[in-house]
Write a protein that holds these residues in place. Structure first.
Motif, PDB file in Angstrom:
ATOM      1  N   ILE A  10      52.292  39.903  55.309  1.00 31.43           N
ATOM      2  CA  ILE A  10      52.494  40.623  56.564  1.00 31.43           C
ATOM      3  C   ILE A  10      51.374  40.383  57.557  1.00 31.43           C
ATOM      4  N   PHE A  11      50.186  39.987  57.014  1.00 36.14           N
ATOM      5  CA  PHE A  11      49.050  39.823  57.905  1.00 36.14           C
ATOM      6  C   PHE A  11      49.077  38.483  58.635  1.00 36.14           C
ATOM      7  N   SER A  12      50.016  37.624  58.314  1.00 43.21           N
ATOM      8  CA  SER A  12      50.029  36.329  58.987  1.00 43.21           C
ATOM      9  C   SER A  12      51.430  35.736  59.028  1.00 43.21           C
ATOM     10  N   MET A  69      52.773  37.029  65.896  1.00 48.55           N
ATOM     11  CA  MET A  69      51.627  37.534  66.626  1.00 48.55           C
ATOM     12  C   MET A  69      50.631  36.391  66.734  1.00 48.55           C
ATOM     13  N   PRO A  70      49.844  36.366  67.803  1.00 49.91           N
ATOM     14  CA  PRO A  70      48.778  35.368  67.825  1.00 49.91           C
ATOM     15  C   PRO A  70      47.816  35.608  66.673  1.00 49.91           C
ATOM     16  N   ARG A  71      47.251  34.545  66.179  1.00 54.23           N
ATOM     17  CA  ARG A  71      46.310  34.670  65.071  1.00 54.23           C
ATOM     18  C   ARG A  71      44.885  34.656  65.569  1.00 54.23           C
ATOM     19  N   PHE A  72      44.022  35.224  64.774  1.00 51.06           N
ATOM     20  CA  PHE A  72      42.596  35.181  65.054  1.00 51.06           C
ATOM     21  C   PHE A  72      41.971  34.253  64.006  1.00 51.06           C
ATOM     22  N   VAL A  73      41.466  33.119  64.471  1.00 50.81           N
ATOM     23  CA  VAL A  73      40.884  32.144  63.554  1.00 50.81           C
ATOM     24  C   VAL A  73      39.382  32.107  63.792  1.00 50.81           C
ATOM     25  N   TYR A  74      38.642  32.364  62.763  1.00 46.95           N
ATOM     26  CA  TYR A  74      37.180  32.436  62.873  1.00 46.95           C
ATOM     27  C   TYR A  74      36.595  31.754  61.654  1.00 46.95           C
ATOM     28  N   ALA A 109      37.047  42.584  61.210  1.00 46.48           N
ATOM     29  CA  ALA A 109      37.823  41.676  62.050  1.00 46.48           C
ATOM     30  C   ALA A 109      37.380  40.232  61.837  1.00 46.48           C
ATOM     31  N   GLY A 147      39.561  37.084  60.538  1.00 44.10           N
ATOM     32  CA  GLY A 147      39.620  35.813  61.235  1.00 44.10           C
ATOM     33  C   GLY A 147      39.373  34.644  60.299  1.00 44.10           C
ATOM     34  N   ARG A 181      40.375  34.523  57.368  1.00 46.09           N
ATOM     35  CA  ARG A 181      41.641  34.356  56.641  1.00 46.09           C
ATOM     36  C   ARG A 181      42.781  34.009  57.589  1.00 46.09           C
ATOM     37  N   ARG A 182      42.474  33.780  58.851  1.00 48.35           N
ATOM     38  CA  ARG A 182      43.462  33.413  59.860  1.00 48.35           C
ATOM     39  C   ARG A 182      44.595  34.424  59.952  1.00 48.35           C
ATOM     40  N   MET A 183      44.250  35.695  59.863  1.00 40.10           N
ATOM     41  CA  MET A 183      45.271  36.728  59.995  1.00 40.10           C
ATOM     42  C   MET A 183      45.705  36.860  61.450  1.00 40.10           C
ATOM     43  N   ASP A 184      46.875  37.467  61.650  1.00 39.06           N
ATOM     44  CA  ASP A 184      47.297  37.706  63.028  1.00 39.06           C
ATOM     45  C   ASP A 184      46.655  39.005  63.534  1.00 39.06           C
ATOM     46  N   TRP A 185      46.884  39.296  64.813  1.00 40.23           N
ATOM     47  CA  TRP A 185      46.179  40.427  65.427  1.00 40.23           C
ATOM     48  C   TRP A 185      46.488  41.744  64.738  1.00 40.23           C
ATOM     49  N   PHE A 186      47.711  41.872  64.268  1.00 39.90           N
ATOM     50  CA  PHE A 186      48.043  43.091  63.540  1.00 39.90           C
ATOM     51  C   PHE A 186      47.216  43.189  62.255  1.00 39.90           C
ATOM     52  N   GLY A 187      47.158  42.080  61.511  1.00 39.72           N
ATOM     53  CA  GLY A 187      46.360  42.067  60.283  1.00 39.72           C
ATOM     54  C   GLY A 187      44.900  42.389  60.569  1.00 39.72           C
ATOM     55  N   VAL A 220      44.694  46.158  61.055  1.00 37.12           N
ATOM     56  CA  VAL A 220      44.835  46.890  59.795  1.00 37.12           C
ATOM     57  C   VAL A 220      43.571  46.756  58.964  1.00 37.12           C
TER      58      VAL A 220
END
Lengths: 209, 209, 209
Positions: free
Chosen positions: B147-149, B199-204, C23, C27, C29-35, C38
Motif C-alpha cells: 500500500i505504501f508504493s 501517488m507521487p513517490r518520494f525517493v531519497y 519521512a 524515501g 524505500r521509495r514509498m509514495d506520499w501516503f506511505g 503513515v
C-alpha cells in the motif's frame, strides 16, 4: 485445588524456556543484550499480551506482575552466559516448548471462560496465548513466521483447547480435564516433532496482481 | 432503513473476498493450511481489529460474532480447493476488493461517529478499517507493505470518508450519502487500477545515519 | 509549574523531528506520499500508542488531539519538499532525536505514575514511549529493528526513567528532577553517538532447531 498451582508452576517454567529460545534466536541475528531481553519478553509474554489487548482484558499479566519481565530478562542473560552449552539442549528445549504451548493454551482458554466468551473465541483465546509470542519473535527477526509452514504447532493448541472445553462440557472434574488435555496435547506435539508431521501446504505460484 | 442491511451484505462479501486474496498470498509463500487460515482472518478482519483496539471499542467485531472467523477460514480453504481457477478471476477479485475498501471505510467511519469522535479521527477510523488488513498481510508475508508504493488505495479510502462525512454534514439522507460515497469511491479505485494512477513517490537515496 | 509547558513544547518539537526522520526512511524505500505520511505518524506517535494500548489508557493521545496527525503529515511533506538539504542536517536531527527520546520517556513515565503503576512498569512505560515508534518504523520498512543492534538508545531511556523516578522518590522538586533527567539522558545519548558506545552483542551461530 491442585491444578491452578500446577498450571502456575508450569507457566513459569514455560515462560523461562520461551525466553531462552528467544535469546538464542536473537543471538543468531547478532542483537545486543537489550535486544536479547526485549525479544525474550516479547516471545514469552507476547501471546498473553495480544490476547488481553484483543479481549480488552486489563491490566495485562506482566503489568500486574512486573516480576515476569525481570524473570524473562534474567533467563535471557543466563542464556548468553551459557550459550556454549545450548546446542546440547535441543531436546530439553523442544520438550519445554511443547509443555509451554499446551499450558499457555489452557491458561488462555481460562481467561476466555472467565470472561464468558463463546466456545470458538475461548479456543482462539487459547491459541493466541500459545502461538502469538513465536510469531512476534519471527516478525522482529524479519522472518516469515515459522509457525505458518512448520511442524504441527498451532493445530496442537487448537486440539488442546477443544479437548479442554469438551472435557469441562462433559462435567468431568476440572483437575482431571486439565491434566488430560496437557498430556494429550504434549504427546501430540512431541509426536509431530518426532514424525515430522506437517499440515499440508498450499503452493500457489501465479501472480494474481 | 435499507442501507444497514446493504452495508451488512456487502461487508460479508468483502470479508470473504479479502480472505480469498489473502489465501492466494499465503500460497505464494507456501504456507500450510493453518497459515492460510490465519492470514485470511488477519487480512479480512485486521483492519477492524486495529481500529477497535486503538479506539478502545470492545468487544471486537469477531469476538462478538465468531462466525466471521469460520467464514474466513471457509473462504480460505475454498480458495485452496479452487486455486487452479483463480488466475482467471483477477478482475472479479479486484472489483470485490475495491468494493470492500469503500464499504470497510464507511463501516469504520460509522464506528467513529457512534463514539462521537472528531471528524479527522472518524476519517482515520474509516481508513484504518479499509487498509490495515492488507498492511498486516504484507508484514506477515515479510514484504514492505504494498500500500505504501502502489496504485491509489488509501487515498480512495480517505476520499470516501470525506465524501461520507461531508454528505452527512450537509444533511442529505443517510442512505443516499452511503450509496453515493460507495459509488464514487468504487469508481475512483477502479479508475486508479485501469489508469495505473499512483501517488507521487518520494525517493531519497542518501543515508542520514 | 513551568515543566509541563516545557515538556509540552519539547514534545511537539520531538514529534516533528521523528516524523521528519521517518519521512527520510520512507524515501529510502521509495514509498509514495501516503506511505511517507503513515510512516511519519507511526514513528512519531507509535510509542505512545503502544503504551496506551498495553496499559488500557484510552483515549489515545492522537485520538484526543487529532491535530498531531496533521502535524506529522505536515512535517513529512515538508521533508519531501526540502529533501535536498536534509543530508546537511544530520547533527540537528540526531540532537532532536536524542531530546525526543528523553522527553518521550518522561512523558511515558508520567502516564504510568498517574495510573498508579509499580516502578518497573513506570520505567517500561517510559521506555515503550521512547523507543517503540522507531521499532515500528523498521518493521514497516522490513528491516530488523535498528534499536536491537545499534548505539545505546533504549538503555538511555531506561537510565532516564530510573533517574526521574529516583529523583521524585527522593522528594526533590518535580521541575528540577525533570530538567535533570532530561539533561543527563540527553548527554548520555549524545556521548553514545560520539563515542559509538554500544551494548555488547550476543552472537550465536548454531541452529537449535
Amino acid at each position: 485445588m491442585a491444578s491452578p498451582t500446577l498450571l502456575w508452576i508450569i507457566f513459569h517454567i514455560a515462560v523461562a524456556a520461551e525466553a531462552m529460545t528467544a535469546a538464542l534466536a536473537a543471538g543468531r541475528r547478532r542483537m545486543d543484550w537489550f535486544g536479547v531481553c526485549v525479544l525474550a519478553c516479547v516471545t514469552a509474554l507476547g501471546g498473553g499480551t495480544m490476547r488481553d489487548t484483543l479481549l480488552g482484558h486489563y491490566p495485562l499479566t506482566w503489568v500486574a506482575n512486573p516480576y515476569l519481565l525481570l524473570m524473562c530478562c534474567g533467563a535471557a542473560l543466563l542464556t548468553i552466559a551459557l550459550a556454549r552449552f545450548m546446542d546440547k539442549l535441543r531436546w530439553p528445549f523442544l520438550l519445554l516448548d511443547a509443555l509451554g504451548l499446551v499450558v499457555f493454551t489452557i491458561i488462555g482458554c481460562n481467561i476466555g471462560l472467565e470472561m464468558g466468551l463463546s466456545p470458538i473465541i475461548v479456543i482462539v483465546s487459547g491459541m493466541i496465548t500459545g502461538v502469538v509470542g513465536g510469531i512476534m519473535r519471527d516478525i522482529l527477526c524479519n522472518d516469515v513466521p515459522l509457525i505458518f509452514s512448520g511442524e504441527l504447532y498451532a493445530s496442537v493448541s487448537i486440539v488442546t483447547g477443544v479437548l479442554y472445553l469438551g472435557g469441562l462440557g462433559l462435567g468431568l472434574p476440572a483437575d482431571l480435564v486439565i491434566l488430560g488435555a496437557i498430556a494429550i496435547g504434549f504427546a501430540l506435539r512431541v509426536l509431530a516433532i518426532v514424525l515430522k508431521l506437517e499440515m499440508p501446504r498450499f503452493v500457489y505460484d501465479k501472480d494474481l496482481r
